[in-house]
Design a protein around this motif. Structure first.
Motif, PDB file in Angstrom:
ATOM      1  N   UNK A   1       0.867  -1.182   0.000  1.00  0.00           N
ATOM      2  CA  UNK A   1       0.000   0.000   0.000  1.00  0.00           C
ATOM      3  C   UNK A   1       0.907   1.236   0.000  1.00  0.00           C
ATOM      4  N   UNK A   2       0.615   2.128  -0.932  1.00  0.00           N
ATOM      5  CA  UNK A   2       1.339   3.387  -0.998  1.00  0.00           C
ATOM      6  C   UNK A   2       0.458   4.460  -0.342  1.00  0.00           C
ATOM      7  N   UNK A   3       0.970   5.104   0.702  1.00  0.00           N
ATOM      8  CA  UNK A   3       0.210   6.122   1.440  1.00  0.00           C
ATOM      9  C   UNK A   3       0.867   7.474   1.256  1.00  0.00           C
ATOM     10  N   UNK A   4       0.084   8.438   0.763  1.00  0.00           N
ATOM     11  CA  UNK A   4       0.579   9.808   0.561  1.00  0.00           C
ATOM     12  C   UNK A   4      -0.085  10.694   1.604  1.00  0.00           C
ATOM     13  N   UNK A   5       0.730  11.381   2.387  1.00  0.00           N
ATOM     14  CA  UNK A   5       0.222  12.219   3.468  1.00  0.00           C
ATOM     15  C   UNK A   5       0.811  13.623   3.340  1.00  0.00           C
ATOM     16  N   UNK A   6      -0.077  14.600   3.466  1.00  0.00           N
ATOM     17  CA  UNK A   6       0.352  16.008   3.489  1.00  0.00           C
ATOM     18  C   UNK A   6      -0.028  16.542   4.867  1.00  0.00           C
ATOM     19  N   UNK A   7       0.867  16.453   5.841  1.00  0.00           N
ATOM     20  CA  UNK A   7       0.499  16.791   7.226  1.00  0.00           C
ATOM     21  C   UNK A   7       0.107  18.260   7.414  1.00  0.00           C
ATOM     22  N   UNK A   8       0.586  19.142   6.539  1.00  0.00           N
ATOM     23  CA  UNK A   8       0.258  20.570   6.683  1.00  0.00           C
ATOM     24  C   UNK A   8      -0.860  21.026   5.756  1.00  0.00           C
ATOM     25  N   UNK A   9      -1.481  20.086   5.056  1.00  0.00           N
ATOM     26  CA  UNK A   9      -2.639  20.388   4.211  1.00  0.00           C
ATOM     27  C   UNK A   9      -3.864  19.803   4.882  1.00  0.00           C
ATOM     28  N   UNK A  10      -4.750  20.682   5.360  1.00  0.00           N
ATOM     29  CA  UNK A  10      -5.865  20.211   6.169  1.00  0.00           C
ATOM     30  C   UNK A  10      -7.194  20.760   5.667  1.00  0.00           C
TER      31      UNK A  10
ATOM     32  N   UNK B   1      -9.822  20.377   9.810  1.00  0.00           N
ATOM     33  CA  UNK B   1      -8.909  19.939  10.856  1.00  0.00           C
ATOM     34  C   UNK B   1      -8.199  18.638  10.584  1.00  0.00           C
ATOM     35  N   UNK B   2      -8.482  17.982   9.477  1.00  0.00           N
ATOM     36  CA  UNK B   2      -7.885  16.698   9.160  1.00  0.00           C
ATOM     37  C   UNK B   2      -6.870  16.853   8.035  1.00  0.00           C
ATOM     38  N   UNK B   3      -5.657  16.244   8.249  1.00  0.00           N
ATOM     39  CA  UNK B   3      -4.614  16.306   7.234  1.00  0.00           C
ATOM     40  C   UNK B   3      -4.968  15.405   6.051  1.00  0.00           C
TER      41      UNK B   3
ATOM     42  N   UNK C   1      -8.871  20.021  -3.768  1.00  0.00           N
ATOM     43  CA  UNK C   1      -9.765  21.162  -3.549  1.00  0.00           C
ATOM     44  C   UNK C   1     -10.299  21.161  -2.123  1.00  0.00           C
ATOM     45  N   UNK C   2     -10.300  22.347  -1.524  1.00  0.00           N
ATOM     46  CA  UNK C   2     -10.849  22.503  -0.183  1.00  0.00           C
ATOM     47  C   UNK C   2      -9.824  22.404   0.928  1.00  0.00           C
ATOM     48  N   UNK C   3      -8.613  22.013   0.603  1.00  0.00           N
ATOM     49  CA  UNK C   3      -7.562  21.903   1.621  1.00  0.00           C
ATOM     50  C   UNK C   3      -6.784  23.215   1.704  1.00  0.00           C
ATOM     51  N   UNK C   4      -6.384  23.563   2.924  1.00  0.00           N
ATOM     52  CA  UNK C   4      -5.545  24.729   3.166  1.00  0.00           C
ATOM     53  C   UNK C   4      -4.152  24.248   3.552  1.00  0.00           C
ATOM     54  N   UNK C   5      -3.162  24.714   2.792  1.00  0.00           N
ATOM     55  CA  UNK C   5      -1.784  24.292   3.018  1.00  0.00           C
ATOM     56  C   UNK C   5      -1.068  25.349   3.850  1.00  0.00           C
ATOM     57  N   UNK C   6      -0.577  24.953   5.010  1.00  0.00           N
ATOM     58  CA  UNK C   6       0.161  25.830   5.919  1.00  0.00           C
ATOM     59  C   UNK C   6       1.639  25.766   5.546  1.00  0.00           C
ATOM     60  N   UNK C   7       2.233  26.933   5.260  1.00  0.00           N
ATOM     61  CA  UNK C   7       3.639  26.970   4.880  1.00  0.00           C
ATOM     62  C   UNK C   7       4.487  27.740   5.885  1.00  0.00           C
ATOM     63  N   UNK C   8       3.999  27.805   7.122  1.00  0.00           N
ATOM     64  CA  UNK C   8       4.761  28.502   8.167  1.00  0.00           C
ATOM     65  C   UNK C   8       5.552  27.535   9.048  1.00  0.00           C
ATOM     66  N   UNK C   9       5.336  26.228   8.891  1.00  0.00           N
ATOM     67  CA  UNK C   9       5.972  25.250   9.780  1.00  0.00           C
ATOM     68  C   UNK C   9       7.316  24.774   9.262  1.00  0.00           C
ATOM     69  N   UNK C  10       7.549  24.962   7.984  1.00  0.00           N
ATOM     70  CA  UNK C  10       8.818  24.531   7.382  1.00  0.00           C
ATOM     71  C   UNK C  10       9.496  25.741   6.771  1.00  0.00           C
TER      72      UNK C  10
END
Length: 552
Positions: free
Chosen positions: A158-167, A170-172, A193-202
């Protein structure tokens, strides 16, 4: 053409009256050959119009506006520039790649019968921005996440793609893709669509991407050559909102013009407006302030038939444009040129400006410390050029002319059995009660369709033989503030005898020339209000000579 209609009306009345006489008398007892010389007086026109009436009927583009007192303004407006956010701030595609090797799994003791072993790769997606932008967050309107995965491992996974800063809510973002042993996964697309990507953590303009490939042992070995190659792509990235520092953008405003069509047919004299205004109305729905440098400010004058250059006032060049404040939809900044900051504007308008032309270059302004900027997908920067001419001023010999088809002999022929020879004379009597602050003269020239060697129409006759006679409208009486306080009555009489009518036989057109002067021979400033009125009464007297033999 109205003159021709008048002639037609006279002859029609003569015809009707003749018919009445024939019905009333016993015609068998009257000589069949008579010379009849009727004389008729006809009240042809009795009308009253206010300026408001005229504007309601003819100002279809609503160029004139009035304030609560009825004072009139002439307004022209044209959008000369409009730029949506998508044409300024664009998000480039992002491409990532990684390789899972057999040694990573062997180090974890894989394969072990029925064992499940995950290996995670940490990657960083970087926005390759080129205008010094520093994004804090980006709300995704559309983004296609493409996956290409080629594996030689003989184990299901299983290939799992996770974007921890795209929520979202409240869910990544996280997505699992089943991968069969030794099989490839190609062109699998997911919409973020509908996800907000936070770019202040990196780091700046980047966010982490975690990819985990979990293998479940099938009992087959893992050989050193086994690998799994991954390619990820974020394409067609569109945003709802972006927050942060929008960087440094240069915006070129393409040169354009606004057309002031009231001066199209002006050819002589001048109009002097006391309080003209030019406005650049800049509407900004970006949460980013801008500065605009104005250049190439040119005015085309119908008086000179040429463009003349002018400079914007130094205090407005550059001109700062306010930013929209979230969640306010837009901010409006207005640069107004008037008699206070741009005294030449009166002279510009006096020269009958047919076109106003300008170009400009704009730039975004970096935020101050602690300030945040934003843009949205609906953000737009637009510029409207508005010309306001309050109807307060003076005019002298402001001339307008037009040419109308008018075949005099066709008009007479269409009138019935009467001919031009039957008419001895026609007298026009005109009474004008003028409540406007203007004197007006109208001249009508009866011409041929041909011109002479100088390009001038061949004139057979004119309506008036002197400038004094042509002045058929005299100004109302003004008060101290330039407003009319009482109207003025003026009477005019014009006679066309038969020799003069005969001169009109070859005419095919009429050339109408109107001249206008405000009160005091164009030297006194006046004001125009919508309740000013003009009353016109016109009477006609026709002397005809008809011999009944011509009807036999």
């Amino acid at each position: 053409m109205k003159t021709g209609i008048r002639f037609l009306m006279f002859v029609t009345l003569l015809t009707i009256t003749t018919s009445c006489f024939k019905d009333y008398f016993e015609t068998d007892k009257i000589s069949t050959h008579i010379q009849w010389e009727p004389n008729f007086a006809i009240a042809a026109v009795n009308t009253s119009l206010t300026i408001r009436d005229v504007l309601r009927d003819y100002d279809t583009t609503h160029l004139f506006v009035e304030d609560q007192t009825g004072f009139l303004y002439l307004m022209y407006n044209k959008r000369i520039f409009s730029l949506p956010a998508k044409d300024i701030v664009t998000i480039p595609d992002i491409n990532l790649s990684s390789q899972f090797t057999s040694s990573e799994y062997a180090a974890l003791g894989f394969p072990v019968p029925n064992a499940t072993v995950p290996v995670t790769h940490n990657m960083t997606a970087v926005l390759a921005l080129v205008h010094s932008e520093i994004f804090d967050s980006l709300r995704v309107k559309h983004c296609e996440l493409g996956v290409h995965f080629n594996t030689s491992f003989q184990h299901n996974g299983v290939l799992t793609i996770t974007l921890p800063n795209a929520k979202a809510n409240g869910q990544a973002y996280s997505h699992n893709i089943p991968v069969a042993a030794g099989q490839n996964v190609n062109e699998v697309l997911f919409n973020l669509a509908g996800y907000t990507i936070d770019m202040t953590q990196t780091g700046t303009n980047q966010f982490p991407v975690l990819v985990t490939y979990t293998l479940t042992s099938s009992g087959n070995p893992v050989v050193p050559a086994d690998v799994a190659d991954l390619s990820l792509s974020f394409t067609n990235i569109q945003y709802d909102y972006i927050f942060g520092d929008m960087g440094n953008y240069i915006i070129n405003l393409n040169p354009d013009t606004v057309h002031i069509d009231i001066f199209d047919k002006a050819f002589d004299g001048y109009v002097y407006f006391m309080d003209p205004k030019f406005r650049l109305i800049m509407t900004n729905s970006f949460g980013v302030p801008m500065a605009i440098g104005l250049s190439d400010f040119l005015i085309y004058s119908t008086a000179t038939n040429a463009y003349s250059p002018y400079s914007f006032p130094a205090q407005y060049n550059p001109f700062l444009i306010s930013a929209s404040q979230y969640p306010s939809p837009y901010a409006v900044s207005t640069l107004q040129l008037d008699t206070t900051n741009f005294p030449l504007i009166r002279d510009i308008v006096q020269n009958s400006p047919k076109y106003v032309f300008f170009s400009a270059v704009g730039a975004t302004v970096p935020p101050l410390p602690g300030q945040k900027q934003f843009i949205s997908d609906s953000s737009r920067f637009s510029v409207d050029l508005e010309v306001e001419l309050p109807m307060w001023g003076r005019a002298s010999l402001f001339a307008m002319q037009d040419t109308v088809d008018f075949d005099f002999m066709e008009t007479i022929k269409d009138s019935g059995d009467f001919t031009l020879d039957n008419i001895e004379y026609i007298i026009f009597k005109l009474n004008v009660t003028n409540g406007l602050p203007t004197d007006a003269a109208v001249q009508v020239y009866f011409t041929d369709t041909l011109t002479d060697v100088f390009g001038h129409y061949i004139v057979y006759d004119s309506l008036f033989y002197s400038p004094t006679a042509a002045q058929i409208v005299h100004s109302g009486v003004l008060g101290s503030n330039g407003r009319v306080i009482s109207p003025t009555l003026h009477a005019t009489e014009i006679k066309f005898d038969n020799p003069r009518l005969q001169k009109l036989r070859p005419s095919k057109k009429i050339l109408i020339k109107g001249t206008l002067k405000t009160t005091g021979n164009g030297n006194q400033n006046v004001r125009f209000y919508s309740d000013y009125d003009l009353k016109v009464k016109m009477g006609l007297r026709v002397q005809a000579s008809v011999n009944s033999q011509q009807f036999d």
